[in-house]
Motif scaffolding. Sequence first.
Motif, PDB file in Angstrom:
ATOM      1  N   ARG B   9       0.829  -1.206   0.000  1.00 38.17           N
ATOM      2  CA  ARG B   9       0.000   0.000   0.000  1.00 38.17           C
ATOM      3  C   ARG B   9       0.862   1.255   0.000  1.00 38.17           C
ATOM      4  O   ARG B   9       0.520   2.263  -0.614  1.00 38.17           O
ATOM      5  CB  ARG B   9      -0.918   0.019   1.223  1.00 38.17           C
ATOM      6  N   HIS B  10       1.960   1.179   0.724  1.00 37.86           N
ATOM      7  CA  HIS B  10       2.901   2.302   0.793  1.00 37.86           C
ATOM      8  C   HIS B  10       4.306   1.760   0.552  1.00 37.86           C
ATOM      9  O   HIS B  10       4.657   0.698   1.068  1.00 37.86           O
ATOM     10  CB  HIS B  10       2.836   2.993   2.158  1.00 37.86           C
ATOM     11  N   LEU B  11       5.072   2.516  -0.216  1.00 37.60           N
ATOM     12  CA  LEU B  11       6.429   2.103  -0.542  1.00 37.60           C
ATOM     13  C   LEU B  11       7.324   3.323  -0.517  1.00 37.60           C
ATOM     14  O   LEU B  11       7.035   4.315  -1.187  1.00 37.60           O
ATOM     15  CB  LEU B  11       6.445   1.450  -1.931  1.00 37.60           C
ATOM     16  N   VAL B  12       8.393   3.233   0.251  1.00 44.06           N
ATOM     17  CA  VAL B  12       9.358   4.324   0.314  1.00 44.06           C
ATOM     18  C   VAL B  12      10.666   3.823  -0.270  1.00 44.06           C
ATOM     19  O   VAL B  12      11.161   2.757   0.111  1.00 44.06           O
ATOM     20  CB  VAL B  12       9.586   4.800   1.767  1.00 44.06           C
ATOM     21  N   ARG B  13      11.209   4.581  -1.209  1.00 42.79           N
ATOM     22  CA  ARG B  13      12.470   4.225  -1.838  1.00 42.79           C
ATOM     23  C   ARG B  13      13.378   5.456  -1.860  1.00 42.79           C
ATOM     24  O   ARG B  13      12.930   6.597  -1.988  1.00 42.79           O
ATOM     25  CB  ARG B  13      12.237   3.753  -3.275  1.00 42.79           C
ATOM     26  N   ARG B  14      14.673   5.183  -1.762  1.00 38.56           N
ATOM     27  CA  ARG B  14      15.657   6.256  -1.931  1.00 38.56           C
ATOM     28  C   ARG B  14      15.915   6.438  -3.413  1.00 38.56           C
ATOM     29  O   ARG B  14      15.765   5.490  -4.209  1.00 38.56           O
ATOM     30  CB  ARG B  14      16.951   5.908  -1.210  1.00 38.56           C
ATOM     31  N   ARG B  15      16.313   7.626  -3.778  1.00 38.55           N
ATOM     32  CA  ARG B  15      16.655   7.901  -5.173  1.00 38.55           C
ATOM     33  C   ARG B  15      17.686   6.885  -5.674  1.00 38.55           C
ATOM     34  O   ARG B  15      18.648   6.580  -4.984  1.00 38.55           O
ATOM     35  CB  ARG B  15      17.208   9.311  -5.308  1.00 38.55           C
ATOM     36  N   GLY B  16      17.427   6.340  -6.852  1.00 36.55           N
ATOM     37  CA  GLY B  16      18.336   5.388  -7.442  1.00 36.55           C
ATOM     38  C   GLY B  16      17.970   3.932  -7.190  1.00 36.55           C
ATOM     39  O   GLY B  16      18.487   3.032  -7.870  1.00 36.55           O
ATOM     40  N   GLY B  85      10.510  12.679  -8.838  1.00 34.10           N
ATOM     41  CA  GLY B  85       9.321  12.883  -9.660  1.00 34.10           C
ATOM     42  C   GLY B  85       8.472  11.638  -9.860  1.00 34.10           C
ATOM     43  O   GLY B  85       7.348  11.733 -10.355  1.00 34.10           O
ATOM     44  N   ASP B  86       8.990  10.476  -9.461  1.00 35.53           N
ATOM     45  CA  ASP B  86       8.199   9.244  -9.558  1.00 35.53           C
ATOM     46  C   ASP B  86       7.233   9.108  -8.383  1.00 35.53           C
ATOM     47  O   ASP B  86       6.365   8.226  -8.399  1.00 35.53           O
ATOM     48  CB  ASP B  86       9.127   8.022  -9.589  1.00 35.53           C
ATOM     49  N   SER B  87       7.379   9.943  -7.381  1.00 34.07           N
ATOM     50  CA  SER B  87       6.480   9.888  -6.222  1.00 34.07           C
ATOM     51  C   SER B  87       5.055  10.164  -6.679  1.00 34.07           C
ATOM     52  O   SER B  87       4.766  11.197  -7.280  1.00 34.07           O
ATOM     53  CB  SER B  87       6.890  10.932  -5.173  1.00 34.07           C
ATOM     54  N   ALA B  88       4.165   9.223  -6.403  1.00 39.54           N
ATOM     55  CA  ALA B  88       2.784   9.318  -6.865  1.00 39.54           C
ATOM     56  C   ALA B  88       2.022   8.128  -6.314  1.00 39.54           C
ATOM     57  O   ALA B  88       2.596   7.237  -5.678  1.00 39.54           O
ATOM     58  CB  ALA B  88       2.716   9.308  -8.390  1.00 39.54           C
ATOM     59  N   ALA B  89       0.725   8.125  -6.574  1.00 39.23           N
ATOM     60  CA  ALA B  89      -0.095   6.939  -6.300  1.00 39.23           C
ATOM     61  C   ALA B  89      -0.254   6.180  -7.610  1.00 39.23           C
ATOM     62  O   ALA B  89      -0.583   6.771  -8.644  1.00 39.23           O
ATOM     63  CB  ALA B  89      -1.451   7.340  -5.746  1.00 39.23           C
ATOM     64  N   TYR B  90       0.002   4.897  -7.558  1.00 37.23           N
ATOM     65  CA  TYR B  90      -0.105   4.040  -8.739  1.00 37.23           C
ATOM     66  C   TYR B  90      -1.277   3.089  -8.531  1.00 37.23           C
ATOM     67  O   TYR B  90      -1.320   2.342  -7.548  1.00 37.23           O
ATOM     68  CB  TYR B  90       1.194   3.266  -8.959  1.00 37.23           C
ATOM     69  N   PHE B  91      -2.201   3.153  -9.476  1.00 39.21           N
ATOM     70  CA  PHE B  91      -3.396   2.326  -9.372  1.00 39.21           C
ATOM     71  C   PHE B  91      -3.422   1.278 -10.466  1.00 39.21           C
ATOM     72  O   PHE B  91      -3.081   1.540 -11.619  1.00 39.21           O
ATOM     73  CB  PHE B  91      -4.665   3.182  -9.470  1.00 39.21           C
ATOM     74  N   CYS B  92      -3.871   0.116 -10.074  1.00 39.80           N
ATOM     75  CA  CYS B  92      -4.093  -0.976 -11.004  1.00 39.80           C
ATOM     76  C   CYS B  92      -5.598  -1.197 -11.107  1.00 39.80           C
ATOM     77  O   CYS B  92      -6.323  -1.041 -10.114  1.00 39.80           O
ATOM     78  CB  CYS B  92      -3.402  -2.230 -10.476  1.00 39.80           C
ATOM     79  N   ALA B  93      -6.058  -1.524 -12.300  1.00 37.08           N
ATOM     80  CA  ALA B  93      -7.456  -1.854 -12.512  1.00 37.08           C
ATOM     81  C   ALA B  93      -7.532  -3.098 -13.377  1.00 37.08           C
ATOM     82  O   ALA B  93      -6.599  -3.401 -14.131  1.00 37.08           O
ATOM     83  CB  ALA B  93      -8.185  -0.691 -13.187  1.00 37.08           C
ATOM     84  N   GLY B 108      -4.453   0.982  -4.618  1.00 40.36           N
ATOM     85  CA  GLY B 108      -3.298   1.769  -5.000  1.00 40.36           C
ATOM     86  C   GLY B 108      -2.057   1.501  -4.166  1.00 40.36           C
ATOM     87  O   GLY B 108      -2.117   0.969  -3.058  1.00 40.36           O
ATOM     88  N   THR B 109      -0.924   1.863  -4.744  1.00 35.90           N
ATOM     89  CA  THR B 109       0.358   1.870  -4.030  1.00 35.90           C
ATOM     90  C   THR B 109       0.865   3.300  -4.052  1.00 35.90           C
ATOM     91  O   THR B 109       0.991   3.899  -5.122  1.00 35.90           O
ATOM     92  CB  THR B 109       1.396   0.963  -4.714  1.00 35.90           C
ATOM     93  N   ARG B 110       1.134   3.832  -2.877  1.00 33.29           N
ATOM     94  CA  ARG B 110       1.659   5.191  -2.776  1.00 33.29           C
ATOM     95  C   ARG B 110       3.168   5.127  -2.644  1.00 33.29           C
ATOM     96  O   ARG B 110       3.670   4.683  -1.615  1.00 33.29           O
ATOM     97  CB  ARG B 110       1.007   5.921  -1.610  1.00 33.29           C
ATOM     98  N   LEU B 111       3.822   5.544  -3.700  1.00 38.83           N
ATOM     99  CA  LEU B 111       5.281   5.522  -3.755  1.00 38.83           C
ATOM    100  C   LEU B 111       5.826   6.881  -3.352  1.00 38.83           C
ATOM    101  O   LEU B 111       5.415   7.908  -3.898  1.00 38.83           O
ATOM    102  CB  LEU B 111       5.746   5.167  -5.172  1.00 38.83           C
ATOM    103  N   THR B 112       6.741   6.852  -2.400  1.00 41.42           N
ATOM    104  CA  THR B 112       7.437   8.063  -1.991  1.00 41.42           C
ATOM    105  C   THR B 112       8.923   7.859  -2.211  1.00 41.42           C
ATOM    106  O   THR B 112       9.499   6.871  -1.711  1.00 41.42           O
ATOM    107  CB  THR B 112       7.186   8.391  -0.507  1.00 41.42           C
ATOM    108  N   VAL B 113       9.520   8.744  -2.959  1.00 45.64           N
ATOM    109  CA  VAL B 113      10.960   8.681  -3.217  1.00 45.64           C
ATOM    110  C   VAL B 113      11.642   9.766  -2.391  1.00 45.64           C
ATOM    111  O   VAL B 113      11.294  10.950  -2.508  1.00 45.64           O
ATOM    112  CB  VAL B 113      11.275   8.861  -4.709  1.00 45.64           C
ATOM    113  N   VAL B 114      12.576   9.329  -1.544  1.00 45.41           N
ATOM    114  CA  VAL B 114      13.246  10.289  -0.654  1.00 45.41           C
ATOM    115  C   VAL B 114      14.713  10.462  -1.051  1.00 45.41           C
ATOM    116  O   VAL B 114      15.248   9.686  -1.812  1.00 45.41           O
ATOM    117  CB  VAL B 114      13.140   9.834   0.816  1.00 45.41           C
TER     118      VAL B 114
END
Lengths: 112, 114
Positions: B9-16, B85-93, B108-114
């Motif tokens: 549901r939530h995903l945090v990734r570092r740049r790269g 800039g990839d930080s967003a909510a990604y929805f599958c249908a 949805g999966t909410r991706l946050t890039v830190v």
Amino acid sequence: AQSVTQLDSQVPVFEEAPVELRCNYSSSVSVYLFWYVQYPNQGLQLLLKYLSGSTLVKGINGFEAEFNKSQTSFHLRKPSVHISDTAEYFCAWGSGNTPLVFGKGTRLSVIA
Amino acid sequence: NAGVMQNPRHLVRRRGQEARLRCSPMKGHSHVYWYRQLPEEGLKFMVYLQKENIIDESGMPKERFSAEFPKEGPSILRIQQVVRGDSAAYFCASSPNGGDYGYTFGSGTRLTVV
């Protein structure tokens, strides 16, 4: 290019008042039209759809929409809104197997 | 009858780093669609897949993004070398028949890039 325009980004309305959320589409082919609702931190839920036949479509939660081919519109209406209707509403267009094209959304805020 | 399941549901990734988003369609649905939602921009189509085939990827960025829907298992949206800039909510249908009757969306999966 095919597109969907939702004319209002935000619509505030008092509880128990009527509401209309506007949607226009641009297409020269037969279309399918949809309204979806998104509550905070959730996915989209289908409210109603127009495929063919009667131009007045009734959906869940007391919503209805009217397909108007001459005006290329598919406005969403509800005669009396509740606080629980506060959400974002998306109009979408489809044709055949073309992936649905969505408008930018209208944020409905119902005020007590 | 479970709906469309997305994880995490939530995903945090570092740049790269790489981000992998998973989507299991509704039972009986063989058409999968990925959309990205940015604030004030609505949902933007990314890619449409059927089992083992990409049908339409016209909305996918040309680099770093890929998607698959294997014969067995969920659909995967993969983002390599993530940027802020990839930080967003990604929805599958998913749909059973190409969408005439509308899609069923996941949460949805909410991706946050830190």
